[in-house]
Scaffold this active site. Structure first.
Site, mmCIF file in Angstrom:
data_model
loop_
_atom_site.group_PDB
_atom_site.id
_atom_site.type_symbol
_atom_site.label_atom_id
_atom_site.label_comp_id
_atom_site.label_asym_id
_atom_site.label_seq_id
_atom_site.Cartn_x
_atom_site.Cartn_y
_atom_site.Cartn_z
ATOM 1 C CG ASP A 253 -2.137 0.935 0.997
ATOM 2 O OD1 ASP A 253 -3.229 0.427 0.659
ATOM 3 O OD2 ASP A 253 -1.986 2.167 1.144
ATOM 4 C CB ALA A 282 0.254 -0.762 -6.343
ATOM 5 C CG ASP A 302 -10.146 -3.592 -3.282
ATOM 6 O OD1 ASP A 302 -10.894 -3.063 -4.126
ATOM 7 O OD2 ASP A 302 -10.390 -3.593 -2.059
ATOM 8 C CB CYS A 342 -14.585 0.627 -5.727
ATOM 9 S SG CYS A 342 -13.118 1.573 -5.366
HETATM 10 N N1 SAH Z 1 -8.408 -3.893 -0.281
HETATM 11 C C1 SAH Z 1 -8.570 -3.008 0.827
HETATM 12 C C2 SAH Z 1 -9.118 -1.667 0.439
HETATM 13 C C3 SAH Z 1 -8.260 -0.903 -0.556
HETATM 14 S S1 SAH Z 1 -8.575 0.811 -0.555
HETATM 15 C C4 SAH Z 1 -9.433 -3.700 1.902
HETATM 16 O O1 SAH Z 1 -10.118 -4.698 1.614
HETATM 17 O O2 SAH Z 1 -9.428 -3.246 3.040
HETATM 18 C C5 SAH Z 1 -7.362 1.420 -1.614
HETATM 19 C C6 SAH Z 1 -5.971 1.538 -1.020
HETATM 20 O O3 SAH Z 1 -5.067 1.872 -2.074
HETATM 21 C C7 SAH Z 1 -5.780 2.623 0.034
HETATM 22 O O4 SAH Z 1 -5.304 2.034 1.224
HETATM 23 C C8 SAH Z 1 -4.699 3.561 -0.550
HETATM 24 O O5 SAH Z 1 -3.750 3.996 0.421
HETATM 25 C C9 SAH Z 1 -4.026 2.680 -1.554
HETATM 26 N N2 SAH Z 1 -3.381 3.327 -2.709
HETATM 27 C C10 SAH Z 1 -3.861 4.317 -3.476
HETATM 28 N N3 SAH Z 1 -3.021 4.556 -4.522
HETATM 29 C C11 SAH Z 1 -1.993 3.684 -4.393
HETATM 30 C C12 SAH Z 1 -0.826 3.405 -5.165
HETATM 31 N N4 SAH Z 1 -0.549 4.085 -6.294
HETATM 32 N N5 SAH Z 1 0.001 2.427 -4.749
HETATM 33 C C13 SAH Z 1 -0.276 1.719 -3.637
HETATM 34 N N6 SAH Z 1 -1.371 1.930 -2.866
HETATM 35 C C14 SAH Z 1 -2.211 2.893 -3.246
#
Ligand code: SAH
Length: 399
Positions: A253, A282, A302, A342
């Site tokens: 994350d 990511a 996700d 989403c």
């Molecule tokens: N799968 C999780 C929810 C994901 S919410 C669950 O079930 O609880 C989306 C997440 O993506 C957030 O925590 C945010 O910090 C992260 N995020 C957003 N952009 C990102 C990136 N470029 N690289 C890594 N993480 C990222």
């Protein structure tokens, strides 16, 4: 002002001639453009919509500053009263009771339009209720609504983060509010697993309750597999995979706060020894892993909503394709990918096309095993399909 006054002192709205379809389809969102004359007090909580002949067509929460001027709760001759609102809250909560039990104490209790309460979201996290109020009409009825919730759920604390963008547009207070005892942080139980949730510092209302059933699916696919949890937030999918028998879990994350929480959640469930915690972008991380030859038998992807507005759909599509292309490259033979969008503005059809394009470019033989959506505590009104934002696929590499 008490609720009796607010409920009796109503706004009188007249539908423009030729806009009748708006109500015949029972869509709860009545836009300002469909409304002609407006009479009655601007601070009214409830509005009644009439046709030009004075026949009542709908009643609902009224917002003087929103493009969605009226959120209809009743249509035709059905009377909108305080009792009816309380009844809808009580019956939404009653519908959730079967999903709660000794192993699960966190659930979405009220899902706005999906529970015929447009603009109101109520989540239960163990002893804490998190409420999201998206429009002026509901805000005015807040004492009555919170009383009903208190009576039904008896929480230690009710927390309102008041941070929805819509609130600013409606000129409603944006400072958080906590009513009750202690802090909003709590520990929930979901399918027997434990997670710390902090509604005050977390994303969404603190936890992604909508993914509960998909987490169970990930758990069932995990035995013997190395798992990669992309956009892990507080590690929920990773904790489930570990509980299901994954041999290794990596949570990735961009937020160090989220990753620290993921570490604590794995600790709470006794699985941090098989887990890795990576604060990284990511998109960059999957490239690095593809190059270094790291492979996984189960990947969950996700991401946050890349398209928050309709104009962002094209750019979002490129993002989804990119991350899925790399996720597919990282899969072992016979590996599984659970991939999600989403973004409400991105249709299921377009998401499927994006996945198809990613598979083609990844050069893998991939099949759709199942469509995925939000859990049963996130019902969608058939009259308001906009409520269905979460879409996903379970994919399998067949090589
Ligand atoms: N799968 C999780 C929810 C994901 S919410 C669950 O079930 O609880 C989306 C997440 O993506 C957030 O925590 C945010 O910090 C992260 N995020 C957003 N952009 C990102 C990136 N470029 N690289 C890594 N993480 C990222």
């Amino acid at each position: 002002m008490d609720e009796i006054f607010l409920l009796s002192n109503r706004k009188r709205l007249t539908l423009k001639r030729g806009k009748e379809r708006v109500v015949t389809n029972r869509h709860p969102w009545i836009f300002a453009g469909a409304i002609g004359a407006e009479g009655g007090p601007a601070e009214a909580a409830i509005g009644d919509l009439f046709d030009v002949n004075g026949v009542r067509l709908a009643s609902g929460f009224y917002s003087p500053r929103s493009e969605i001027r009226l959120r209809a709760l009743t249509f035709g001759q059905d009377e909108l009263t305080a009792e009816l609102i309380a009844q809808r809250i009580d019956s939404a909560i009653a519908r959730r009771r079967r999903l709660l039990g000794p192993n699960t104490n966190a659930i979405r209790m009220i899902n706005a339009d999906g529970d015929d309460l447009s603009g109101l979201v109520i989540d239960l996290y163990n002893d804490v209720v998190v409420a999201e109020i998206a429009n002026a009409g509901i805000e005015r009825l807040k004492p009555m609504i919170l009383d009903t919730i208190r009576r039904a759920l008896n929480p230690r604390l009710i927390y309102l983060s008041n941070d929805m963008p819509a609130r600013r547009l409606e000129q409603l207070a944006t400072e958080p509010e906590a009513i009750g005892e202690g802090t909003p942080a709590t520990t929930i139980l979901e399918n027997g697993l434990r997670f710390e949730v902090d509604p005050a510092s977390g994303q969404k209302t603190g936890f992604f309750l909508d993914q509960r059933e998909n987490r169970t699916l990930a758990q069932s696919l995990a035995p013997g597999r190395r798992m990669l949890n992309l956009f892990s937030y507080t590690g929920a999918f990773g904790v489930y995979a570990a509980a299901g028998g994954a041999t290794f879990v990596e949570n990735v994350d961009g937020s160090d706060l989220a990753i620290n929480q993921a570490k604590r959640n794995h600790d709470l469930n006794g699985s941090s020894t098989i887990a890795r915690f990576t604060v990284a972008d990511a998109f960059a991380h999957v490239r690095h892993q593809a190059a270094s030859g790291e492979r996984f038998g189960l990947i969950v992807c996700d991401p946050p909503a890349f398209a928050k507005r309709r104009v962002e759909v094209d750019r979002a599509a490129r993002g989804y394709k990119d991350i899925n292309l790399y996720a597919m490259r990282l899969l072992e033979r016979d590996g599984f990918l659970l991939t999600f969008s989403c973004s409400g503005h991105l249709s299921l059809d377009l998401f499927q096309k994006i996945i198809f394009a990613a598979a083609l470019d990844a050069g893998r033989r991939i099949s759709f095993v199942r469509r995925l959506t939000a859990g049963a505590d996130h019902p969608v009104s058939i009259y308001c399909p906009e409520g269905e934002y979460l879409k996903g696929f379970l994919l399998e590499v067949r090589e």
